[in-house]
Design an enzyme around this catalytic site. Structure first.
Site, mmCIF file in Angstrom:
data_model
loop_
_atom_site.group_PDB
_atom_site.id
_atom_site.type_symbol
_atom_site.label_atom_id
_atom_site.label_comp_id
_atom_site.label_asym_id
_atom_site.label_seq_id
_atom_site.Cartn_x
_atom_site.Cartn_y
_atom_site.Cartn_z
ATOM 1 N N ARG A 106 -49.862 -119.653 -36.822
ATOM 2 C CA ARG A 106 -50.909 -119.600 -38.125
ATOM 3 C C ARG A 106 -52.159 -118.731 -37.446
ATOM 4 N NH1 ARG A 106 -53.718 -124.029 -41.858
ATOM 5 N NH2 ARG A 106 -51.611 -123.840 -42.538
ATOM 6 N N HIS A 133 -48.645 -117.179 -47.054
ATOM 7 C CA HIS A 133 -48.478 -118.551 -46.980
ATOM 8 C C HIS A 133 -47.095 -119.151 -47.076
ATOM 9 C CE1 HIS A 133 -49.046 -122.453 -45.030
ATOM 10 N NE2 HIS A 133 -50.051 -122.745 -45.781
ATOM 11 N N GLN A 136 -45.777 -122.678 -47.565
ATOM 12 C CA GLN A 136 -46.367 -123.431 -48.889
ATOM 13 C C GLN A 136 -45.792 -123.095 -49.937
ATOM 14 O OE1 GLN A 136 -49.334 -125.435 -48.691
ATOM 15 N NE2 GLN A 136 -48.464 -125.906 -50.599
ATOM 16 N N ASP A 227 -56.686 -122.963 -55.274
ATOM 17 C CA ASP A 227 -56.598 -122.856 -53.927
ATOM 18 C C ASP A 227 -58.180 -122.687 -53.798
ATOM 19 O OD1 ASP A 227 -56.404 -122.560 -51.145
ATOM 20 O OD2 ASP A 227 -55.695 -120.727 -51.077
ATOM 21 N N CYS A 267 -52.705 -126.404 -52.743
ATOM 22 C CA CYS A 267 -52.225 -126.650 -51.455
ATOM 23 C C CYS A 267 -52.874 -127.411 -50.455
ATOM 24 C CB CYS A 267 -51.956 -125.099 -50.974
ATOM 25 S SG CYS A 267 -53.826 -124.369 -50.964
ATOM 26 N N ARG A 295 -44.056 -130.372 -48.076
ATOM 27 C CA ARG A 295 -43.950 -129.262 -47.121
ATOM 28 C C ARG A 295 -43.082 -129.746 -45.853
ATOM 29 N NH1 ARG A 295 -48.793 -126.501 -45.986
ATOM 30 N NH2 ARG A 295 -47.225 -125.386 -44.650
HETATM 31 N N1 CP Z 1 -51.830 -126.297 -47.077
HETATM 32 C C1 CP Z 1 -51.914 -126.170 -45.713
HETATM 33 O O1 CP Z 1 -51.450 -125.243 -45.285
HETATM 34 O O2 CP Z 1 -52.842 -127.030 -45.172
HETATM 35 P P1 CP Z 1 -53.399 -127.347 -43.777
HETATM 36 O O3 CP Z 1 -54.122 -126.026 -43.670
HETATM 37 O O4 CP Z 1 -53.849 -128.564 -43.337
HETATM 38 O O5 CP Z 1 -51.959 -126.978 -42.737
HETATM 39 N N1 NVA Z 2 -56.388 -119.739 -48.451
HETATM 40 C C1 NVA Z 2 -56.657 -120.996 -47.564
HETATM 41 C C2 NVA Z 2 -55.352 -121.871 -47.660
HETATM 42 C C3 NVA Z 2 -55.493 -122.964 -46.860
HETATM 43 C C4 NVA Z 2 -54.126 -123.710 -46.642
HETATM 44 C C5 NVA Z 2 -57.157 -120.528 -46.363
HETATM 45 O O1 NVA Z 2 -56.328 -119.434 -46.071
HETATM 46 O O2 NVA Z 2 -57.768 -121.159 -45.711
#
Ligand code: CP
Ligand code: NVA
Length: 308
Positions: A106, A133, A136, A227, A267, A295
């Site tokens: 990430r 993502h 997701q 989101d 999400c 997930r």
């Molecule tokens: N939806 C999602 O990716 O959540 P986290 O940021 O908690 O991993």
């Molecule tokens: N768009 C959000 C998604 C979090 C799971 C971010 O990137 O923070």
């Protein structure tokens, strides 16, 4: 018994790395894992987790997925490894892929993820970048499939920022041939490259609709999805985005405009009463926590394929 098939591509950096059949295969595996009809032993394979941004769902669901598959994970926290010191990605990737069997990352810049994949000799998974993502999206379409049993005639409307989550929904939606409508304030439309790629995949490119009008977009939809307005790394834009996204909250009024059996997805994590009201999150149409659970199952399906 259902067996995981090897994927054509070694990495999962983007929803575009899967074919439509591969998405359906992963969802079928996920569903079988969820219903305890499938048990796979990966014989102690190791997943390395590199998270440059916070995470609850992605981190924990990967850890539990590996544990259920008879493997294990190593949390390569950048602040306690040499990653935080700025060791070049090409060095870190070559070293880690000699220890780990797969690496989930990430990070901010999607190019950094691609750099890891370039140098890693083991599969690399996108656990979220500023661009996409894709893990997701697998869980999201699993949740939609559980509700509607197939994807035919499903209309998915995403209301919010045309950002990473929306991008993967668009691309995976195109692979599945689903009508995807995006409603965002002017200036927050999805990346033109993502839109172009999706239109190339759709047989009928009318199935992707981008607008700035949440009410028209929601009309008759089967799925309403949102989101956060300010993503991780955009904390300094919060004030401006809160103003720009005024009118894009999923509230009861907007839900009334969708199909009467429409489900609500997010999400997570959410800012309640910003992008979605507390009442809608807690309503009987909400499948948000089922989606979060998925997930785990979707990633079990993905890992089983990447490690088979
Ligand atoms: N939806 C999602 O990716 O959540 P986290 O940021 O908690 O991993
Ligand atoms: N768009 C959000 C998604 C979090 C799971 C971010 O990137 O923070």
């Amino acid at each position: 018994m259902l067996k995981p098939n090897k994927l054509a591509k070694n990495n999962f950096l983007s929803s575009l790395d899967l074919s439509p059949d591969e998405v359906l295969h992963i969802l079928e595996l996920a569903s079988n894992f969820k219903n305890k009809k499938l048990n796979i032993d990966l014989n102690n394979k190791v997943l390395g987790l590199i998270f440059d941004k916070s995470s609850t769902r992605t981190r924990v669901s990967f850890q539990v997925a590996m544990s259920r598959l008879g493997g294990t994970t190593i949390d390569l926290n950048p602040t306690t490894s040499q990653i935080g010191r700025g060791e070049p990605i090409k060095d870190t990737a070559r070293v880690l892929s000699r220890y780990c069997d797969v690496i989930a990352i990430r990070t901010f810049d999607h190019l950094d993820l691609e750099e890891y994949a370039k140098w890693s000799t083991k599969p690399v998974i996108n656990a979220l970048t500023d661009l996409e993502h894709p893990c997701q999206a697998l869980a999201d379409y699993l949740t939609i499939h559980e509700e509607f049993f197939d994807f035919k005639d499903v209309v998915l409307t995403f209301i919010g920022d045309g950002n990473n989550v929306a991008h993967s929904l668009i691309l995976c939606g195109a692979l599945l041939g689903i009508e995807v409508r995006i409603a965002c304030p002017k200036g927050y439309e999805p990346n033109p490259f993502v839109i172009k790629k999706a239109r190339e995949i759709y047989n009928n490119d009318n199935l992707l609709k981008i607008s700035n009008d949440p009410y028209t977009a929601a009309k008759g939809s089967n799925v309403l999805y949102t989101d956060v307005w300010s993503s991780m790394g955009e904390e300094n834009q919060k004030e401006k985005k809160d103003t720009d996204f005024n009118g894009f909250t999923i509230n009861s009024d907007l839900v009334t405009n969708a199909d009467k059996d429409a489900i609500i997805l997010h999400c997570l994590p959410a800012y309640r009463n910003k992008e979605i009201t507390d009442a809608v999150m807690e309503s009987e149409n909400s499948r948000i926590f089922q989606q979060a659970e998925n997930r785990l199952h979707a990633q079990q399906g993905l890992l089983a394929c990447l490690l088979s």
